[in-house]
Design an enzyme around this catalytic site. Structure first.
Site, PDB file in Angstrom:
ATOM      1  N   ARG A  75      -8.485   1.820  10.701  1.00 35.67           N
ATOM      2  CA  ARG A  75      -8.036   0.837  11.375  1.00 35.67           C
ATOM      3  C   ARG A  75      -8.830  -0.178  11.986  1.00 35.67           C
ATOM      4  O   ARG A  75      -8.417  -1.487  12.253  1.00 35.67           O
ATOM      5  CB  ARG A  75      -6.308   1.195  11.895  1.00 35.67           C
ATOM      6  CG  ARG A  75      -5.114   0.397  10.578  1.00 35.67           C
ATOM      7  CD  ARG A  75      -4.078   0.725  11.108  1.00 35.67           C
ATOM      8  NE  ARG A  75      -2.784   0.244  10.992  1.00 35.67           N
ATOM      9  CZ  ARG A  75      -1.608   0.283   9.792  1.00 35.67           C
ATOM     10  NH1 ARG A  75      -1.652   1.458  10.245  1.00 35.67           N
ATOM     11  NH2 ARG A  75      -0.898  -0.155   9.613  1.00 35.67           N
ATOM     12  N   ARG A  77      11.935  -5.070   4.719  1.00 40.03           N
ATOM     13  CA  ARG A  77      12.181  -3.679   4.513  1.00 40.03           C
ATOM     14  C   ARG A  77      12.971  -2.550   4.691  1.00 40.03           C
ATOM     15  O   ARG A  77      12.798  -3.001   5.784  1.00 40.03           O
ATOM     16  CB  ARG A  77      10.534  -3.074   4.769  1.00 40.03           C
ATOM     17  CG  ARG A  77       9.886  -1.796   4.434  1.00 40.03           C
ATOM     18  CD  ARG A  77       8.702  -2.389   4.481  1.00 40.03           C
ATOM     19  NE  ARG A  77       7.723  -2.050   5.617  1.00 40.03           N
ATOM     20  CZ  ARG A  77       7.187  -1.986   5.703  1.00 40.03           C
ATOM     21  NH1 ARG A  77       5.567  -2.122   4.623  1.00 40.03           N
ATOM     22  NH2 ARG A  77       6.400  -1.956   7.108  1.00 40.03           N
ATOM     23  N   LYS A 132       1.221  -1.153  -0.083  1.00 42.26           N
ATOM     24  CA  LYS A 132       0.044  -0.118   0.474  1.00 42.26           C
ATOM     25  C   LYS A 132       1.052   1.017  -0.497  1.00 42.26           C
ATOM     26  O   LYS A 132       0.980   2.154  -0.622  1.00 42.26           O
ATOM     27  CB  LYS A 132      -0.890  -0.148   1.546  1.00 42.26           C
ATOM     28  CG  LYS A 132      -2.425  -0.474   1.031  1.00 42.26           C
ATOM     29  CD  LYS A 132      -2.839  -0.347   2.728  1.00 42.26           C
ATOM     30  CE  LYS A 132      -1.998  -1.231   3.606  1.00 42.26           C
ATOM     31  NZ  LYS A 132      -1.871  -0.326   4.928  1.00 42.26           N
ATOM     32  N   ARG A 136       1.503  -7.339  14.652  1.00 44.98           N
ATOM     33  CA  ARG A 136       0.883  -6.397  14.081  1.00 44.98           C
ATOM     34  C   ARG A 136      -0.280  -6.476  13.140  1.00 44.98           C
ATOM     35  O   ARG A 136      -1.478  -6.837  12.482  1.00 44.98           O
ATOM     36  CB  ARG A 136       1.145  -5.697  13.165  1.00 44.98           C
ATOM     37  CG  ARG A 136       2.658  -4.786  13.384  1.00 44.98           C
ATOM     38  CD  ARG A 136       3.535  -3.693  13.318  1.00 44.98           C
ATOM     39  NE  ARG A 136       3.050  -3.705  11.919  1.00 44.98           N
ATOM     40  CZ  ARG A 136       4.729  -3.495  11.007  1.00 44.98           C
ATOM     41  NH1 ARG A 136       5.585  -3.799  10.704  1.00 44.98           N
ATOM     42  NH2 ARG A 136       4.221  -3.149   9.794  1.00 44.98           N
ATOM     43  N   ARG A 159      12.132   0.038  10.066  1.00 44.17           N
ATOM     44  CA  ARG A 159      11.674   0.609  10.875  1.00 44.17           C
ATOM     45  C   ARG A 159      11.592  -0.538  12.383  1.00 44.17           C
ATOM     46  O   ARG A 159      12.389  -1.719  12.013  1.00 44.17           O
ATOM     47  CB  ARG A 159      10.488   0.571  10.813  1.00 44.17           C
ATOM     48  CG  ARG A 159      10.055   1.387  10.094  1.00 44.17           C
ATOM     49  CD  ARG A 159       8.097   1.630   8.798  1.00 44.17           C
ATOM     50  NE  ARG A 159       7.459   0.961  10.255  1.00 44.17           N
ATOM     51  CZ  ARG A 159       6.570   0.781   9.711  1.00 44.17           C
ATOM     52  NH1 ARG A 159       6.234   0.915   8.225  1.00 44.17           N
ATOM     53  NH2 ARG A 159       5.582   0.485  10.378  1.00 44.17           N
TER      54      ARG A 159
HETATM   55  P1  AMP Z   1       2.359   1.653   9.391  1.00 43.87           P
HETATM   56  O1  AMP Z   1       2.969   2.374   9.411  1.00 43.87           O
HETATM   57  O2  AMP Z   1       0.934   1.989   8.960  1.00 43.87           O
HETATM   58  O3  AMP Z   1       2.621  -0.288   9.658  1.00 43.87           O
HETATM   59  O4  AMP Z   1       1.790   1.969  10.735  1.00 43.87           O
HETATM   60  C1  AMP Z   1       2.537   1.518  11.400  1.00 43.87           C
HETATM   61  C2  AMP Z   1       2.200   1.532  13.586  1.00 43.87           C
HETATM   62  O5  AMP Z   1       1.473   3.059  13.444  1.00 43.87           O
HETATM   63  C3  AMP Z   1       1.185   0.300  13.590  1.00 43.87           C
HETATM   64  O6  AMP Z   1       1.754  -1.315  13.966  1.00 43.87           O
HETATM   65  C4  AMP Z   1       0.448   1.538  15.083  1.00 43.87           C
HETATM   66  O7  AMP Z   1       0.979   0.530  15.704  1.00 43.87           O
HETATM   67  C5  AMP Z   1       0.579   2.334  14.196  1.00 43.87           C
HETATM   68  N1  AMP Z   1      -1.183   2.850  13.516  1.00 43.87           N
HETATM   69  C6  AMP Z   1      -0.870   3.377  12.144  1.00 43.87           C
HETATM   70  N2  AMP Z   1      -2.121   3.580  11.714  1.00 43.87           N
HETATM   71  C7  AMP Z   1      -2.750   3.783  13.167  1.00 43.87           C
HETATM   72  C8  AMP Z   1      -4.537   3.789  12.693  1.00 43.87           C
HETATM   73  N3  AMP Z   1      -4.622   4.608  11.955  1.00 43.87           N
HETATM   74  N4  AMP Z   1      -4.454   3.483  14.632  1.00 43.87           N
HETATM   75  C9  AMP Z   1      -4.107   2.945  15.036  1.00 43.87           C
HETATM   76  N5  AMP Z   1      -2.828   2.644  15.172  1.00 43.87           N
HETATM   77  C10 AMP Z   1      -2.003   3.134  13.525  1.00 43.87           C
END
Ligand code: AMP
Length: 243
Positions: A114, A156, A39, A200, A189
């Site tokens: 989410r 990644r 994505k 996750r 990360r």
């Molecule tokens: P991502 O970069 O999208 O993989 O997000 C990394 C982390 O940020 C996730 O594993 C969550 O801990 C937090 N996170 C991202 N988007 C959200 C969301 N919409 N609601 C809550 N936590 C989020």
């Protein structure tokens, strides 16, 4: 970001007739799919293509952490465990971002909502911001075989300067540890480890996956096959957007 909208595409997707007057609808695109489904790469590309801002919740939260703010401190404690950050915190960040004027014509929202609760928050936020503005809302689901995703996650890397995403297995940088685009340092990360990735995925299946049916029932869901190369998925994404 590219300021020039791909006006043909935007018009084709959005134009409609209202009392004999042609107008452009605001385009709200949200994206669903498991961690590392591609994505991030595709939505960044699409945002540039359409000239809309790429609103990426994970990056906004990581920026909050970097700033050392109280919200950032709270967010970190959840992100480090692979759990969702509390809904009020993330909704506030999203609301402030979507209210900015560069989102007036449309936005690409990656990583929010989410959960069902967040989906309801998003409807409320959009209603508040949009008023009478005509809107075309679309949820795009990246449908992918999940058994390859943990390997994707541990391989990644991203650029600490420009955010470009790499994968050591299938999109390696030309020079190890260095961004091809800007020469920035590539970093992994903290939550891209095998153990946190598992948590996750659990969070995704429990909290986020129900949104697929939620948006399907509202008649706004489009699915794309997200297996394959970046170029193959991009072609499919464009087809759905132009449909
Ligand atoms: P991502 O970069 O999208 O993989 O997000 C990394 C982390 O940020 C996730 O594993 C969550 O801990 C937090 N996170 C991202 N988007 C959200 C969301 N919409 N609601 C809550 N936590 C989020």
């Amino acid at each position: 970001m590219n300021e020039t909208k791909n006006i043909d595409v935007v018009n084709m997707v959005n134009s409609y007739i209202n009392e004999g007057k042609s107008e452009i609808m605001k385009k709200e695109l949200i994206f669903l799919g498991p961690p590392a489904c591609g994505k991030g790469t595709q939505t960044a590309k699409l945002a540039e293509y359409l000239g809309f801002p790429h609103v990426d919740t994970g990056s906004l939260l990581r920026a909050e952490i970097k700033s050392g703010s109280p919200d950032g401190l709270v967010a970190k404690s959840f992100i480090d465990k692979g759990n969702l950050v509390p809904v009020e915190l993330v909704s506030n960040i999203i609301k402030n971002r979507l209210a900015q004027t560069d989102c007036n014509d449309g936005y690409i929202l990656d990583g929010f909502p989410r959960s069902l609760e967040q989906a309801e928050q998003l409807t409320r936020i959009n209603d508040e911001i949009n008023g009478d503005t005509a809107v075309n809302f679309m949820a795009i689901y990246f449908d992918i075989d999940t058994d390859v995703l943990v390997e994707r996650i541990v391989n990644r890397r991203s650029c600490s300067k420009c955010g470009e995403i790499y994968n050591l297995a299938f999109k390696a940088p030309h020079k190890e540890g260095v961004c091809d685009k800007c020469g920035g340092e590539l970093v992994q990360r903290k939550d891209d480890t095998r153990e946190i990735a598992q948590s996750r995925f659990d969070t995704y299946f429990h909290e986020t996956a129900p949104l697929i049916d939620y948006y399907k029932n509202k008649g706004v869901l489009k699915s794309i096959d997200a297996n394959g190369s970046i170029d193959e998925v991009w072609e499919r994404l464009l087809r759905v957007i132009n449909d």
